[in-house]
Motif scaffolding. Structure first.
Motif, PDB file in Angstrom:
ATOM      1  N   CYS A 139     -26.682 -60.905  39.799  1.00  0.00           N
ATOM      2  CA  CYS A 139     -26.302 -60.598  41.171  1.00  0.00           C
ATOM      3  C   CYS A 139     -26.855 -61.685  42.081  1.00  0.00           C
ATOM      4  O   CYS A 139     -27.912 -62.283  41.803  1.00  0.00           O
ATOM      5  CB  CYS A 139     -26.833 -59.221  41.571  1.00  0.00           C
ATOM      6  SG  CYS A 139     -26.372 -58.700  43.232  1.00  0.00           S
ATOM      7  N   SER A 140     -26.146 -61.952  43.170  1.00  0.00           N
ATOM      8  CA  SER A 140     -26.608 -62.946  44.129  1.00  0.00           C
ATOM      9  C   SER A 140     -27.395 -62.326  45.278  1.00  0.00           C
ATOM     10  O   SER A 140     -27.861 -63.044  46.151  1.00  0.00           O
ATOM     11  CB  SER A 140     -25.400 -63.710  44.693  1.00  0.00           C
ATOM     12  OG  SER A 140     -24.529 -62.826  45.365  1.00  0.00           O
ATOM     13  N   SER A 141     -27.537 -61.003  45.278  1.00  0.00           N
ATOM     14  CA  SER A 141     -28.205 -60.305  46.378  1.00  0.00           C
ATOM     15  C   SER A 141     -29.506 -59.660  45.892  1.00  0.00           C
ATOM     16  O   SER A 141     -29.658 -59.322  44.716  1.00  0.00           O
ATOM     17  CB  SER A 141     -27.275 -59.239  46.961  1.00  0.00           C
ATOM     18  OG  SER A 141     -27.939 -58.430  47.898  1.00  0.00           O
ATOM     19  N   TYR A 142     -30.443 -59.461  46.834  1.00  0.00           N
ATOM     20  CA  TYR A 142     -31.659 -58.716  46.505  1.00  0.00           C
ATOM     21  C   TYR A 142     -31.402 -57.207  46.477  1.00  0.00           C
ATOM     22  O   TYR A 142     -32.222 -56.443  45.991  1.00  0.00           O
ATOM     23  CB  TYR A 142     -32.761 -59.025  47.530  1.00  0.00           C
ATOM     24  CG  TYR A 142     -33.392 -60.382  47.318  1.00  0.00           C
ATOM     25  CD1 TYR A 142     -34.264 -60.612  46.251  1.00  0.00           C
ATOM     26  CD2 TYR A 142     -33.117 -61.438  48.183  1.00  0.00           C
ATOM     27  CE1 TYR A 142     -34.844 -61.848  46.065  1.00  0.00           C
ATOM     28  CE2 TYR A 142     -33.687 -62.682  48.002  1.00  0.00           C
ATOM     29  CZ  TYR A 142     -34.557 -62.887  46.934  1.00  0.00           C
ATOM     30  OH  TYR A 142     -35.128 -64.112  46.741  1.00  0.00           O
ATOM     31  N   ASP A 143     -30.265 -56.763  47.006  1.00  0.00           N
ATOM     32  CA  ASP A 143     -29.908 -55.346  46.973  1.00  0.00           C
ATOM     33  C   ASP A 143     -29.175 -55.030  45.685  1.00  0.00           C
ATOM     34  O   ASP A 143     -28.558 -55.899  45.063  1.00  0.00           O
ATOM     35  CB  ASP A 143     -29.021 -55.001  48.173  1.00  0.00           C
ATOM     36  CG  ASP A 143     -29.750 -55.200  49.485  1.00  0.00           C
ATOM     37  OD1 ASP A 143     -30.955 -54.890  49.538  1.00  0.00           O
ATOM     38  OD2 ASP A 143     -29.107 -55.683  50.441  1.00  0.00           O
TER      39      ASP A 143
ATOM     40  N   ASN B  23     -29.915 -56.262  40.711  1.00  0.00           N
ATOM     41  CA  ASN B  23     -30.011 -57.241  41.786  1.00  0.00           C
ATOM     42  C   ASN B  23     -30.265 -58.623  41.187  1.00  0.00           C
ATOM     43  O   ASN B  23     -30.175 -58.809  39.964  1.00  0.00           O
ATOM     44  CB  ASN B  23     -31.085 -56.845  42.804  1.00  0.00           C
ATOM     45  CG  ASN B  23     -32.484 -56.807  42.187  1.00  0.00           C
ATOM     46  OD1 ASN B  23     -32.725 -57.372  41.120  1.00  0.00           O
ATOM     47  ND2 ASN B  23     -33.405 -56.129  42.851  1.00  0.00           N
ATOM     48  N   ARG B  24     -30.617 -59.590  42.029  1.00  0.00           N
ATOM     49  CA  ARG B  24     -30.699 -60.974  41.561  1.00  0.00           C
ATOM     50  C   ARG B  24     -31.875 -61.223  40.634  1.00  0.00           C
ATOM     51  O   ARG B  24     -31.960 -62.294  40.017  1.00  0.00           O
ATOM     52  CB  ARG B  24     -30.778 -61.917  42.758  1.00  0.00           C
ATOM     53  CG  ARG B  24     -32.047 -61.779  43.598  1.00  0.00           C
ATOM     54  CD  ARG B  24     -31.998 -62.713  44.801  1.00  0.00           C
ATOM     55  NE  ARG B  24     -31.811 -64.100  44.372  1.00  0.00           N
ATOM     56  CZ  ARG B  24     -31.465 -65.071  45.202  1.00  0.00           C
ATOM     57  NH1 ARG B  24     -31.240 -64.807  46.476  1.00  0.00           N
ATOM     58  NH2 ARG B  24     -31.337 -66.304  44.766  1.00  0.00           N
TER      59      ARG B  24
ATOM     60  N   ASP C 243     -22.183 -50.542  46.553  1.00  0.00           N
ATOM     61  CA  ASP C 243     -23.177 -51.320  47.292  1.00  0.00           C
ATOM     62  C   ASP C 243     -24.544 -50.645  47.340  1.00  0.00           C
ATOM     63  O   ASP C 243     -25.333 -50.881  48.255  1.00  0.00           O
ATOM     64  CB  ASP C 243     -22.679 -51.595  48.705  1.00  0.00           C
ATOM     65  CG  ASP C 243     -22.370 -50.327  49.473  1.00  0.00           C
ATOM     66  OD1 ASP C 243     -22.511 -49.231  48.891  1.00  0.00           O
ATOM     67  OD2 ASP C 243     -21.981 -50.446  50.653  1.00  0.00           O
TER      68      ASP C 243
ATOM     69  N   ASP D 109     -20.903 -59.377  45.266  1.00  0.00           N
ATOM     70  CA  ASP D 109     -22.160 -60.081  45.004  1.00  0.00           C
ATOM     71  C   ASP D 109     -22.467 -60.198  43.516  1.00  0.00           C
ATOM     72  O   ASP D 109     -23.414 -60.886  43.127  1.00  0.00           O
ATOM     73  CB  ASP D 109     -23.325 -59.366  45.696  1.00  0.00           C
ATOM     74  CG  ASP D 109     -23.237 -59.455  47.219  1.00  0.00           C
ATOM     75  OD1 ASP D 109     -22.581 -60.396  47.700  1.00  0.00           O
ATOM     76  OD2 ASP D 109     -23.813 -58.584  47.910  1.00  0.00           O
TER      77      ASP D 109
ATOM     78  N   ARG E  91     -26.323 -53.830  43.300  1.00  0.00           N
ATOM     79  CA  ARG E  91     -24.866 -53.854  43.333  1.00  0.00           C
ATOM     80  C   ARG E  91     -24.325 -53.339  41.998  1.00  0.00           C
ATOM     81  O   ARG E  91     -24.962 -53.502  40.962  1.00  0.00           O
ATOM     82  CB  ARG E  91     -24.344 -55.267  43.587  1.00  0.00           C
ATOM     83  CG  ARG E  91     -24.818 -55.880  44.913  1.00  0.00           C
ATOM     84  CD  ARG E  91     -24.208 -55.162  46.094  1.00  0.00           C
ATOM     85  NE  ARG E  91     -24.521 -55.791  47.366  1.00  0.00           N
ATOM     86  CZ  ARG E  91     -25.248 -55.220  48.303  1.00  0.00           C
ATOM     87  NH1 ARG E  91     -25.764 -54.001  48.095  1.00  0.00           N
ATOM     88  NH2 ARG E  91     -25.468 -55.842  49.444  1.00  0.00           N
TER      89      ARG E  91
END
Length: 706
Positions: A555-559, A681-682, A601, A543, A561
């Protein structure tokens, strides 16, 4: 050059050659033989494969066929002026050929309307590419007029030049012409009457005057200008660059090539001739080198013979001196020398034959290309120029590096030890194994990058002593003892995880079953003063989004990484910074260090493989093994800079925000190998800055809040 003028199907000189889409040539009669018909529907195949007797329509002049005549037969025979032709069911090369002309009465294909019957295709006998025929049949392929003219001139020249000293009637064809004697010789008469030795050694032998490439003038008179294949009354005048074909003005006016890029035919002709000439220069140079190389190989043959005889004589003298005890060993030793000599001779002869074949092919191609260049047919030349240029370039590439180097030495690495005591005579043998020689370090390939060094080495040329492996040794970067860092068969090795700003000494030695050879010279390598690195895309979470040459991360995720840096640290003091380019919705990015196997992750510092500081817009915390400590006031926002100071001399990790130390020293007793790490995150984007010097002055740190 004759090989260039032979059809790959029939093996004879080309007759009415046509150019296939793959740029190869084939005789027009051979093209009819190997043409294959493919029915559009599977149920028509059995009917088409049935042999048939020729009908009356086929025997008529022009061979037009019936209502459902095959397009190939209809256009390639009737329209081109050739008589009717019914091919057999098998071509000479084993390709199944379908009958041409009307389908048998009662067959399932007889009811098909015109144009809906089986389609025709042609497979190139050289590259095996298949080409479908258009409605014009074989007439759709352009005719190679230049090749046809060269073949005709070649046949005339071959028939005209006869030996002037032959006793036979008629005389044999001339093979060479002496420039000084002005006499034509066949091969036999040249060997008998004009040997290349003595007073004739300096005479120059040339091809006969009437052969291509000879001193005579090229045959050729006024030739009819070629006309357009689509408009027979128009001559070619332009060249379509998009379609790579000559066109006439009517082709441009009708719109088929109206939107294409076109250029003047003469200009393109000259341009392609220049390109072919330039490509030929490279092949010509290689051909000259090949001739010199053949001379070198022949000298090696003579040296091998002489050295072999010398070794045999020396061996006989030593064996005779040892009388009866050596007599039983003499034959064995002589056999070994003879086998060694025969092996060397075989290797050199094989290399001579291989090089001669390549040289002959290159020379034939050169002569053919020169004949093509002599032609004054621009359109015909442009039809084949691209293919010739590619062939010449491929021919040049075949002379790879090392192809013109002898594979064996003329020297014999056989040493007879004549000093042993008499009781050791029965075990007397050639010394088959010696210690390997000193490896040669390839300094041009040795380099450093950050705290890694790469070393390369090779064995000296003409080394016949077997090498089973190598031992690479490196000191500690501080003038200490050498230690083994690599043992194996490779000749290129990279050592990672060294100290920054350190000087290392390296050396290598080879070994075999006889023992370990001497060390090479020592090479000195200096690692970087400071660490230059980027984010590592190969180990980052999927991500993670990297840009700016892997120096900017988001990052492309809200979590959260994790992404690591490309450098690894085990000693020394290292400092790098991360600039916050974007900070939205108060996320908690984490900055720090980690092992290579950190979990990627979740937030950095939640497992036992990472040591981090995570921070929001108001305060920060230190975290390791999911333990939060030392909450400190002061956060980050867009434009902030976070610094990371890893001091492996003191085994500590410290963080900075905008140049001011954030809290106390975050972690103590940090030991091992660590990589720069980041989790986000994003809502966050940061840019990495490396190669920075360690801060000399530290501002008063902010104290953790209660």
């Amino acid at each position: 050059m004759e090989e260039e003028l032979k059809c790959p199907v029939c093996g004879s000189l080309f007759r009415e050659p046509i150019i296939l889409p793959c740029s190869h040539n084939v005789c027009l009669p051979c093209a009819r033989t190997i043409a294959v018909q493919t029915p559009e529907r599977e149920q028509h195949l059995p009917a088409l494969l049935q042999p048939r007797a020729p009908g009356a329509a086929e025997c008529a002049a022009g061979g037009g066929g019936g209502e459902h005549a095959d397009k190939l037969s209809l256009h390639s025979e009737s329209d081109s002026g050739y008589g009717s032709y019914t091919p057999s069911l098998k071509s000479p090369n084993g390709v199944r050929v379908l009958p041409l002309g009307p389908a048998p009465s009662g067959s399932s294909s007889a009811a098909l309307p015109r144009g809906a019957g089986p389609s025709s295709s042609l497979t190139c006998p050289q590259c095996h590419r298949s080409a479908s025929l258009d409605p014009r049949g074989l007439r759709g392929f352009p005719r190679n007029r230049l090749l046809e003219a060269i073949v005709q001139r070649y046949q005339q020249g071959r028939a005209a030049a006869k030996c002037q000293l032959c006793d036979r009637s008629p005389p044999e064809p001339a093979a060479v012409a002496c420039e000084q004697c002005e006499v034509l010789y066949c091969a036999a008469c040249q060997l008998k009457c004009h040997p290349t030795r003595g007073p004739f050694a300096k005479h120059r032998l040339l091809p006969p005057p009437s052969l291509p490439g000879g001193p005579g003038k090229a045959a050729g008179g006024a030739r009819k200008l070629p006309t357009c294949a689509d408009h027979e009354l128009e001559n070619y005048s332009m060249y379509c660059v998009s379609c790579a074909t000559p066109v006439c003005y009517q082709c441009l006016e009708e719109g088929k090539h109206g939107q294409h890029q076109v250029k003047a035919l003469g200009a393109m002709w000259k341009q392609h001739k220049t390109q072919l000439s330039q490509a030929l220069n490279g092949v010509s140079d290689k051909a000259k080198e090949a001739k010199e190389f053949l001379g070198q190989l022949k000298n090696i043959l003579q040296q091998i013979q002489e050295n072999g005889l010398d070794y045999e004589a020396c061996l006989v003298a030593q064996c005779d001196a040892l009388v009866d005890a050596l007599t039983r060993q003499k034959a064995k030793l002589l056999t070994k020398v003879t086998k060694e000599r025969e092996h060397k001779l075989k290797v050199v002869w094989d290399q001579i034959n291989h090089c001669t074949l390549k040289l002959r092919q290159s020379t034939g191609l050169m002569e053919y290309c020169l004949e093509v260049i002599k032609e004054n047919d621009p359109s015909g030349f442009l039809q084949i120029s691209d293919a010739l240029i590619k062939r010449v370039q491929v021919s040049q590439e075949q002379w790879v590096k090392g192809a013109l180097e002898p594979k064996v030495s003329a020297e014999f690495d056989l040493t007879l030890d004549s000093e042993p005591l008499l009781q050791s005579i029965h075990q007397l043998d050639f010394i088959q194994m010696k210690l390997p020689p000193v490896p040669l370090l390839q300094l041009e390939k040795c380099c450093t990058r950050n705290n890694s060094v790469t070393l390369a080495w090779r064995m000296p040329p003409f080394t016949h002593n077997p090498v089973e492996g190598y031992i690479l040794e490196l000191d500690d970067g501080d003038g200490g003892q050498f230690r083994e860092v690599y043992v194996g068969k490779e000749t290129l090795c990279t050592i990672d995880g060294l100290h920054f700003n350190s000087t290392y000494n390296a050396r290598v030695k080879a070994f075999n079953s006889s023992g370990v050879g001497p060390y090479s010279k020592t090479v000195v390598l200096q690692t970087s003063d400071v660490a230059w690195f980027t984010f590592d895309p190969s180990s980052a979470h999927r991500d993670i989004v990297l840009s700016n040459d892997n120096q900017t991360a988001t990052c492309s995720s809200y979590d959260d990484r994790v992404v690591l840096g490309t450098a690894a640290f085990s000693k020394g003091v290292h400092y790098w910074e991360l600039h916050v380019d974007r900070y939205d919705n108060h996320p908690d990015p984490a900055f720090g260090i980690a092992r290579i196997n950190v979990v990627k992750d979740m937030m950095l510092g939640k497992d036992d493989k990472a040591w981090a500081m995570y921070v929001d817009n108001n305060r920060s915390w230190f975290m390791h093994c999911n333990s939060h400590t030392s909450r400190t006031e002061g956060g980050v926002s867009k434009g902030a800079t976070v610094g990371v100071l890893l001091d492996l001399n003191k085994h500590s990790l410290t963080f900075y925000i905008n140049g001011q130390q954030q809290g106390p020293s975050a972690f103590e007793n940090v030991e091992g190998v660590f990589m720069p790490a980041l989790s986000l995150n994003r809502n966050v984007q940061v840019t990495l800055h490396t190669g920075l010097e360690v801060p000399q002055s530290v501002r008063q740190p902010k104290l953790p809040s209660n």
